[in-house]
Design a protein around this motif. Structure first.
Motif, PDB file in Angstrom:
ATOM      1  N   VAL A 114       0.861  -1.180   0.000  1.00  0.00           N
ATOM      2  CA  VAL A 114       0.000   0.000   0.000  1.00  0.00           C
ATOM      3  C   VAL A 114       0.898   1.230   0.000  1.00  0.00           C
ATOM      4  O   VAL A 114       1.971   1.236   0.610  1.00  0.00           O
ATOM      5  CB  VAL A 114      -0.954   0.003   1.218  1.00  0.00           C
ATOM      6  CG1 VAL A 114      -0.184   0.080   2.526  1.00  0.00           C
ATOM      7  CG2 VAL A 114      -1.961   1.144   1.124  1.00  0.00           C
ATOM      8  N   SER A 115       0.459   2.265  -0.704  1.00  0.00           N
ATOM      9  CA  SER A 115       1.270   3.479  -0.812  1.00  0.00           C
ATOM     10  C   SER A 115       0.373   4.700  -0.734  1.00  0.00           C
ATOM     11  O   SER A 115      -0.842   4.635  -0.933  1.00  0.00           O
ATOM     12  CB  SER A 115       2.046   3.486  -2.132  1.00  0.00           C
ATOM     13  OG  SER A 115       1.149   3.494  -3.232  1.00  0.00           O
ATOM     14  N   GLY A 116       0.990   5.831  -0.459  1.00  0.00           N
ATOM     15  CA  GLY A 116       0.285   7.102  -0.415  1.00  0.00           C
ATOM     16  C   GLY A 116       1.261   8.227  -0.675  1.00  0.00           C
ATOM     17  O   GLY A 116       2.478   8.062  -0.538  1.00  0.00           O
ATOM     18  N   GLY A 117       0.726   9.395  -1.062  1.00  0.00           N
ATOM     19  CA  GLY A 117       1.629  10.494  -1.372  1.00  0.00           C
ATOM     20  C   GLY A 117       0.931  11.814  -1.540  1.00  0.00           C
ATOM     21  O   GLY A 117      -0.183  12.043  -1.048  1.00  0.00           O
ATOM     22  N   TYR A 118       1.599  12.690  -2.297  1.00  0.00           N
ATOM     23  CA  TYR A 118       1.157  14.066  -2.462  1.00  0.00           C
ATOM     24  C   TYR A 118      -0.185  14.161  -3.185  1.00  0.00           C
ATOM     25  O   TYR A 118      -0.922  15.129  -3.008  1.00  0.00           O
ATOM     26  CB  TYR A 118       2.224  14.843  -3.235  1.00  0.00           C
ATOM     27  CG  TYR A 118       1.953  16.324  -3.350  1.00  0.00           C
ATOM     28  CD1 TYR A 118       2.237  17.184  -2.286  1.00  0.00           C
ATOM     29  CD2 TYR A 118       1.413  16.866  -4.520  1.00  0.00           C
ATOM     30  CE1 TYR A 118       1.986  18.546  -2.391  1.00  0.00           C
ATOM     31  CE2 TYR A 118       1.161  18.219  -4.639  1.00  0.00           C
ATOM     32  CZ  TYR A 118       1.446  19.059  -3.562  1.00  0.00           C
ATOM     33  OH  TYR A 118       1.200  20.403  -3.663  1.00  0.00           O
ATOM     34  N   ASP A 119      -0.522  13.147  -4.001  1.00  0.00           N
ATOM     35  CA  ASP A 119      -1.763  13.218  -4.777  1.00  0.00           C
ATOM     36  C   ASP A 119      -3.006  12.846  -3.971  1.00  0.00           C
ATOM     37  O   ASP A 119      -4.093  12.713  -4.539  1.00  0.00           O
ATOM     38  CB  ASP A 119      -1.660  12.341  -6.027  1.00  0.00           C
ATOM     39  CG  ASP A 119      -1.395  10.873  -5.696  1.00  0.00           C
ATOM     40  OD1 ASP A 119      -1.501  10.500  -4.512  1.00  0.00           O
ATOM     41  OD2 ASP A 119      -1.072  10.111  -6.627  1.00  0.00           O
ATOM     42  N   LYS A 120      -2.857  12.603  -2.665  1.00  0.00           N
ATOM     43  CA  LYS A 120      -3.966  12.393  -1.718  1.00  0.00           C
ATOM     44  C   LYS A 120      -4.629  11.021  -1.835  1.00  0.00           C
ATOM     45  O   LYS A 120      -5.598  10.745  -1.127  1.00  0.00           O
ATOM     46  CB  LYS A 120      -5.057  13.470  -1.884  1.00  0.00           C
ATOM     47  CG  LYS A 120      -4.559  14.895  -1.948  1.00  0.00           C
ATOM     48  CD  LYS A 120      -5.673  15.849  -2.315  1.00  0.00           C
ATOM     49  CE  LYS A 120      -5.154  17.238  -2.628  1.00  0.00           C
ATOM     50  NZ  LYS A 120      -6.231  18.137  -3.089  1.00  0.00           N
ATOM     51  N   ILE A 121      -4.121  10.152  -2.722  1.00  0.00           N
ATOM     52  CA  ILE A 121      -4.749   8.863  -2.986  1.00  0.00           C
ATOM     53  C   ILE A 121      -3.949   7.747  -2.324  1.00  0.00           C
ATOM     54  O   ILE A 121      -2.714   7.716  -2.411  1.00  0.00           O
ATOM     55  CB  ILE A 121      -4.854   8.586  -4.501  1.00  0.00           C
ATOM     56  CG1 ILE A 121      -5.553   9.743  -5.206  1.00  0.00           C
ATOM     57  CG2 ILE A 121      -5.592   7.274  -4.755  1.00  0.00           C
ATOM     58  CD1 ILE A 121      -6.978   9.951  -4.797  1.00  0.00           C
ATOM     59  N   VAL A 122      -4.655   6.830  -1.676  1.00  0.00           N
ATOM     60  CA  VAL A 122      -4.045   5.602  -1.155  1.00  0.00           C
ATOM     61  C   VAL A 122      -4.205   4.533  -2.231  1.00  0.00           C
ATOM     62  O   VAL A 122      -5.314   4.315  -2.745  1.00  0.00           O
ATOM     63  CB  VAL A 122      -4.724   5.157   0.155  1.00  0.00           C
ATOM     64  CG1 VAL A 122      -4.145   3.826   0.628  1.00  0.00           C
ATOM     65  CG2 VAL A 122      -4.546   6.227   1.229  1.00  0.00           C
ATOM     66  N   ARG A 123      -3.100   3.854  -2.574  1.00  0.00           N
ATOM     67  CA  ARG A 123      -3.127   2.864  -3.651  1.00  0.00           C
ATOM     68  C   ARG A 123      -2.662   1.509  -3.143  1.00  0.00           C
ATOM     69  O   ARG A 123      -1.728   1.423  -2.350  1.00  0.00           O
ATOM     70  CB  ARG A 123      -2.243   3.307  -4.818  1.00  0.00           C
ATOM     71  CG  ARG A 123      -2.827   4.458  -5.634  1.00  0.00           C
ATOM     72  CD  ARG A 123      -1.857   4.917  -6.716  1.00  0.00           C
ATOM     73  NE  ARG A 123      -2.510   5.766  -7.702  1.00  0.00           N
ATOM     74  CZ  ARG A 123      -2.682   7.074  -7.567  1.00  0.00           C
ATOM     75  NH1 ARG A 123      -2.235   7.672  -6.470  1.00  0.00           N
ATOM     76  NH2 ARG A 123      -3.290   7.783  -8.505  1.00  0.00           N
ATOM     77  N   LEU A 124      -3.327   0.450  -3.661  1.00  0.00           N
ATOM     78  CA  LEU A 124      -2.993  -0.925  -3.311  1.00  0.00           C
ATOM     79  C   LEU A 124      -2.498  -1.632  -4.570  1.00  0.00           C
ATOM     80  O   LEU A 124      -3.186  -1.660  -5.592  1.00  0.00           O
ATOM     81  CB  LEU A 124      -4.225  -1.641  -2.748  1.00  0.00           C
ATOM     82  CG  LEU A 124      -4.042  -3.098  -2.302  1.00  0.00           C
ATOM     83  CD1 LEU A 124      -3.142  -3.167  -1.068  1.00  0.00           C
ATOM     84  CD2 LEU A 124      -5.390  -3.741  -2.003  1.00  0.00           C
TER      85      LEU A 124
END
Length: 698
Positions: A508-518
């Motif tokens: 799982v990742s997250g960043g500046y674009d405000k989206i959590v991605r799996l």
């Protein structure tokens, strides 16, 4: 002597402290007292704005209580939510010194002339010649109770930590892998079941033992029936009762043993020949032996069987001139069906007393023997759900790892064993370090911007890195050359955080674009996106079960996401600043969050309520100061003042301040297997911390 006992937090978790007020007091006295305390708060608040530390007052009085809201930390306005609030605030604002005199005058009218320490927002203020109002003579004194408990707790932890001595890691040892024994081996599985059954019986769980006895994979009851059938078959063969033999051979236990069936039928046929029952022999040859002709012992055996229909004796055929009758068949019977093993049943296999407990004690002793620190006295193990680890409080630098050309933003141990350390830096590289020798192993290059976060899977075969170049890279750690095996895209700007799923198949990742991605680790495919944060996502983690994602954001919130539905099922909005990290303890019951409101907070995950704040460090402006769990009792974290802080999880007290970095400390990671703490800093270095018994604890 009576006293006031103060609660530090609003039980609703909204940051507003409460006073607990006795119901059986003189309200005229209480009003005068409260008015005075409001003035004191206002005056000290004004002093704080002039560079003097302000002190707030709040708490509860023992006895039957009802809740009255205290000063609001959110607004910073002194005073109770009461009719007297505005007047007292204005008075304090207009003249701080006169307010303080009014406070003293008010207190002197209602307080006995004694000296007492009042606990105010966890700061001890010495009120000379004054004491708390004597509302009720029956109120139990609690002076110093909080401090006493904290002191006892600190003493206990310090004693436990200093009861270990360093012995280093064993250079070589046998790893507990499947090479030692095969868990799929039927004998091993049966032994495990027998030990469990013995334990259940010893502890009085007879119903559970019976259920296990019936449902065990190897099914003791069926084995007993098979053993009985084998014994009946043996007896029938010896007695020449071929009708019974035919009946038993039709059952599944025997009919699948084709070679044995051929031997039994051959013996029966030869006896027909021996007794000159030629017609029966002929019928039997065609019905029973012909279908099994391919199992004959030699190429001419079936031909000789046919020849015997016209011979006078069995010994006339070349293949049977040494025929010994039934004895040879019984010997073959033993070899084919392995009666010795079949006779093993639950009643005849001896299980040594307390066998399961003995093996568990041996396993714990093995863990203690191969730990880096040995206890001076035999430890008391309270759980078998986790491997034994020595409880220590790091107090000294073991080594400083130098090599990065930019500040070191993140660090993690490679795998649960932690034999290697991986660090990420603003120099766009990852570096791998040997935990034992403290030497650099290799440099991983490939990112085009700074590394914000790193994470390793459980067995240490893959390391993932999150970068400002909008990518996540996966690195192979198994070979001698640590190569990038894939690069995951999807983020549109800096990726601040990455974390492996407990099953190691997803990240799982997250960043500046405000989206959590799996993502799927094996295919590199984006599986799902979780939208809801209003600002950058600073940290993402999984719960131990792997069914939830927890994310912290610069929008001051913490969100819980259901992986299957993709829905946000809970939001925590109590922080007053950007959330810089979130971590769960090993069993997922406690959540630790770090924020730029200059606090780390501990939360009860089940109830969703705050437990306590951890203070003392600095976290107000830089990206990203993080904290985590060091054991079941300790919490460690970085700080902008360049110090690594260690807190007592149960009290929130700072137990140790580790000084050694010359720049702010971004993060500190603990590895239970290695019993080491590693911190990364703005000074371009990593420090490895250990417990040095020759140096005192703070």
């Amino acid at each position: 002597m009576s006293s006031l006992m103060f609660d530090d937090e609003d039980p609703l978790g909204n940051g507003n402290p409460f006073w607990s007020v006795p119901t059986n007091i003189d309200w005229n006295v209480w009003t005068e007292y409260m008015s005075g305390m409001q003035g004191l708060r206002a005056a000290t608040t004004m002093s704080e704005s002039n560079g003097v530390m302000g002190r707030g007052v709040g708490g509860s009085v023992s006895g039957h209580t009802k809740k009255v809201p205290r000063l609001s930390k959110m607004s910073g306005q002194p005073g109770l939510k009461s009719k007297d609030n505005d007047s007292s605030s204005q008075l304090a604002a207009s003249n701080g010194s006169s307010s303080q005199q009014n406070v003293i005058d008010t207190l002197e009218a209602s307080i006995e002339a004694t000296k007492e320490v009042i606990v105010v927002d966890k700061i001890n203020i010495d009120i000379t010649e004054h004491a708390a109002p004597k509302f009720n003579d029956k109120i139990d004194p609690v002076i110093g109770s909080v401090d006493d408990e904290s002191t006892k707790r600190r003493t206990t932890l310090t004693t436990l930590a200093t009861s270990h001595h360093y012995v280093a890691k064993h250079v070589s040892y046998i790893s507990p892998t499947e090479d030692i024994f095969n868990p799929e081996d039927p004998n091993i599985r049966e032994d495990i079941i027998r030990m469990i059954m013995q334990y259940l019986s010893d502890e009085g769980y007879n119903a559970s033992k019976t259920t296990l006895y019936d449902e065990a994979n190897f099914k003791f009851h069926e084995r007993e029936e098979h053993v009985a059938e084998i014994k009946r078959l043996k007896k029938a063969i010896l007695d020449g009762d071929w009708a019974e033999v035919d009946k038993l051979c039709a059952k599944s236990l025997i009919k699948n043993q084709k070679s044995f069936l051929y031997a039994v039928y051959k013996q029966q046929y030869l006896e027909y020949i021996e007794y000159q029952e030629v017609q029966k022999a002929f019928t039997f040859l065609n019905k029973r032996l012909k279908p099994l002709e391919h199992l004959q012992m030699n190429p001419n055996e079936f031909k000789d069987l046919c020849y015997l229909l016209t011979a006078k004796s069995v010994h006339d055929a070349p293949s049977f001139k040494n025929w010994e009758g039934i004895e040879k068949l019984v010997e073959q019977f033993q070899n084919l069906l392995n009666i010795e093993n079949a006779d093993k049943d639950e009643g005849t296999v001896h299980v040594p007393p307390n066998r399961l407990l003995t093996l568990l004690r041996q396993a714990v002793a093995y863990q203690i023997e191969f730990s880096r620190y040995h206890p001076r006295v035999a430890p008391r193990v309270n759980t078998l759900l986790q491997d034994y680890t020595s409880f220590i409080i790091p107090n000294a630098i073991r080594a400083t790892l130098v090599g990065h050309q930019g500040n070191v933003k993140c660090v993690d141990f490679v795998g649960q064993k932690g034999r290697e350390i991986v660090s990420g830096s603003s120099d766009n590289t990852l570096r791998i370090w040997d935990t034992e020798s403290c030497k650099e192993i290799c440099v991983l290059e490939g990112h085009e911007s700074r590394i914000w976060d790193v994470s390793s899977n459980k067995n240490g075969s893959i390391v993932s890195s999150a970068s400002g170049d909008s990518t996540i890279k996966l690195w192979d750690m198994k070979g001698s050359k640590h190569m990038c095996i894939t690069s995951l895209s999807g983020h549109t700007s800096d990726v601040y955080t990455v974390k492996f799923h407990p099953g190691d198949n997803h990240i799982v990742s997250g960043g500046y674009d405000k989206i959590v991605r799996l993502y799927d680790v094996n295919t590199g495919q984006l599986i799902k996106m979780f939208s809801g944060h209003q600002l950058s996502v600073s940290k993402t983690i999984f719960n131990p079960l792997g069914n939830l994602i927890i994310s912290g954001s610069k929008d001051n919130t913490i969100k819980f996401w259901d992986i299957v539905s993709g829905l946000c099922i809970r939001t925590i909005s109590s922080h007053l600043g950007e959330v810089t990290s979130v971590e769960l303890n090993s069993n997922g019951t406690l959540l630790l969050s770090s924020s730029k409101d200059n606090s780390n907070r501990l939360w009860d995950v089940r109830m969703g309520r705050p437990i306590r704040k951890l203070k003392g460090h600095q976290n107000t402006s830089k990206n990203f100061i993080r904290a985590g769990f060091a054991s079941d009792s300790l919490i460690v974290g970085g700080s902008e003042d360049g110090i690594v802080y260690i807190w007592d999880q149960d009290t929130g007290e700072v137990l140790q301040r580790l000084r050694g970095h010359t720049g702010m400390v971004y993060s500190a990671i603990w590895n239970a297997s290695q019993s080491f703490l590693v911190s990364c800093s703005d000074d371009r270095t990593l420090n490895m911390w250990w417990y040095d018994e020759n140096r005192p604890l703070d």
